[in-house]
Write a protein that holds these residues in place. Structure first.
Motif, PDB file in Angstrom:
ATOM      1  N   ASP A 160       0.826  -1.210   0.000  1.00 29.97           N
ATOM      2  CA  ASP A 160       0.000   0.000   0.000  1.00 29.97           C
ATOM      3  C   ASP A 160       0.860   1.261   0.000  1.00 29.97           C
ATOM      4  O   ASP A 160       0.535   2.253  -0.671  1.00 29.97           O
ATOM      5  CB  ASP A 160      -0.928  -0.002   1.217  1.00 29.97           C
ATOM      6  CG  ASP A 160      -2.196  -0.799   0.982  1.00 29.97           C
ATOM      7  OD1 ASP A 160      -2.514  -1.098  -0.182  1.00 29.97           O
ATOM      8  OD2 ASP A 160      -2.879  -1.119   1.966  1.00 29.97           O
ATOM      9  N   THR A 164       0.434   3.733  -3.093  1.00 29.16           N
ATOM     10  CA  THR A 164      -0.094   5.065  -2.780  1.00 29.16           C
ATOM     11  C   THR A 164       0.866   6.147  -3.232  1.00 29.16           C
ATOM     12  O   THR A 164       0.462   7.152  -3.843  1.00 29.16           O
ATOM     13  CB  THR A 164      -0.373   5.197  -1.275  1.00 29.16           C
ATOM     14  OG1 THR A 164      -1.335   4.218  -0.889  1.00 29.16           O
ATOM     15  CG2 THR A 164      -0.916   6.588  -0.946  1.00 29.16           C
ATOM     16  N   HIS A 177      -5.605   4.092  -8.200  1.00 31.32           N
ATOM     17  CA  HIS A 177      -5.968   3.762  -6.817  1.00 31.32           C
ATOM     18  C   HIS A 177      -7.324   3.080  -6.739  1.00 31.32           C
ATOM     19  O   HIS A 177      -7.526   2.183  -5.905  1.00 31.32           O
ATOM     20  CB  HIS A 177      -5.946   5.026  -5.957  1.00 31.32           C
ATOM     21  CG  HIS A 177      -5.865   4.735  -4.496  1.00 31.32           C
ATOM     22  ND1 HIS A 177      -6.922   4.920  -3.640  1.00 31.32           N
ATOM     23  CD2 HIS A 177      -4.845   4.234  -3.745  1.00 31.32           C
ATOM     24  CE1 HIS A 177      -6.555   4.559  -2.416  1.00 31.32           C
ATOM     25  NE2 HIS A 177      -5.311   4.150  -2.446  1.00 31.32           N
TER      26      HIS A 177
END
Length: 380
Positions: A160, A164, A177
């Motif tokens: 993540d 991100t 995303h």
């Protein structure tokens, strides 16, 4: 989030970026190396015991290998819609997928009680060995399960972090995303449907397909294709073609995995050959076999393949294998794999990808499905 230094995307082709899916794999492995350098440094700053026991194991597990299919399909999705130039975001997305794959495998091995992964002891087995060697207090299995869950959590956290940061630095970040969010939810849903089916004794083909789709097909091929395509700003019709291609190829991959999990050679696959049978896991292969046995009135085969308690004897496993052969289930699944793989290439052609990218995609599908695909040369 982990800070990342700018990185080269690896060898470039005429259109820019990694020239082949294989080049993308090498670029991703280099990116993972850089990422782990930073991640392990931060882990040691947080706590040296955690870094040594957990972060080092996650790093070693990811770097031990795997097919890197998700990386290659991400590259295919990007190139299919004309992606070119700086491929840093594609490479980092591929690296994030390898990390989320590590999470899925570590947790899956805990839930399934698998002892072998990628030709080595599963992470929870390795933790149990560490517990015994260090003469730690309490039952080794309880410690190992908890530690492996945390190792999987760390892999997901790192995935993540990487995804991100990639999304924040990309003009197509919101779409990237959204695909990532959907993929994570599907993986959890598929894993739950898997254990739910075992607990309820489910045996239907539709249930088996649902589990295979959610747990494997989507995050193995469909979502990686879509993640790559989103980084090139794919339009709705192209994305639809890629999703269809990915779902077919992903299901073909999972059905091949089912066959290898029943009839494969552990020395080749790196995992036990009879695990699905011992746990009576609901697979498409098992569901088809039971359906064929019941339809033909083969009571012996139906009894052998019916839902029941896990860990059957060696004799019971042999009867299950024999039933899957005798009912014709193995042949049915082989035919279904070929059908799905062929459909996948047809859907991928709708993207209008250039011939080289179509050839790369066909090569990946052939490898994942384990079948030669007629017409591949013409399509490429």
């Amino acid at each position: 989030m982990l800070g990342l230094r700018p990185s080269a995307a690896g060898p470039v082709g005429p259109a820019g970026g990694p020239a082949t899916a294989g080049d993308a794999v090498r670029a991703v492995e280099a990116e993972l190396g850089r990422f782990f350098d930073e991640g392990l440094r931060r882990a040691r700053e947080t706590d040296p015991v955690f870094a040594r026991d957990v972060a080092d194991r996650v790093t070693a597990f990811v770097q031990r290998g795997g097919k890197r299919l998700r990386t290659q399909f991400t590259w295919c999705g990007w190139r299919a819609v004309g992606g070119s130039g700086d491929a840093t975001a594609v490479v980092r997305t591929g690296a994030a997928l390898e990390l989320v794959q590590a999470c899925a495998l570590i947790h899956d091995d805990v839930m399934d009680g698998s002892t072998l992964r990628r030709g080595a002891p599963a992470v929870h087995v390795d933790f149990a060995h560490m517990h015994r060697t260090a003469r730690m207090a309490g039952p080794p299995e309880a410690f190992a399960t908890s530690a492996a869950v945390l190792a999987g959590d760390l892999a997901l956290t790192w995935a993540d972090d990487l995804l991100t940061e990639t999304a924040l630095g990309s003009p197509h970040g919101p779409g990237l995303h959204r695909e990532w969010q959907a993929m994570r939810g599907e993986m959890v849903a598929g894993q739950y449907r898997d254990i739910h089916a075992q607990a309820t004794g489910a045996s239907g083909v539709d249930e088996a397909v649902t589990i295979a789709t959610l747990k494997s097909a989507l995050y193995t091929v469909e979502r990686p294709l879509a993640l790559g395509a989103s980084l090139a700003g794919a339009d709705a019709s192209t994305m639809d073609a890629l999703r269809s291609a990915g779902r077919c190829a992903g299901l073909a991959f999972q059905l091949r995995d089912d066959l290898l999990g029943t009839f494969g050679d552990p020395d080749v696959t790196g995992k036990p050959a009879d695990e699905d049978l011992r746990t009576r896991k609901l697979t498409y292969l098992l569901a088809v076999g039971l359906g064929l046995a019941e339809a033909s009135g083969d009571e012996e085969a139906a009894d052998a393949l019916a839902p029941g308690p896990p860990c059957p004897s060696d004799d019971a496993v042999q009867r299950m294998r024999a039933a899957l052969e005798r009912t014709g289930a193995r042949g049915v699944v082989e035919s279904k794999i070929t059908e799905l793989a062929t459909s996948s290439l047809r859907h991928f052609d709708r993207t209008g990808a250039d011939p080289f990218v179509r050839r790369e995609f066909a090569r990946l599908v052939e490898g994942a499905a384990g079948v030669p695909l007629k017409g591949t040369e013409e399509a490429a």
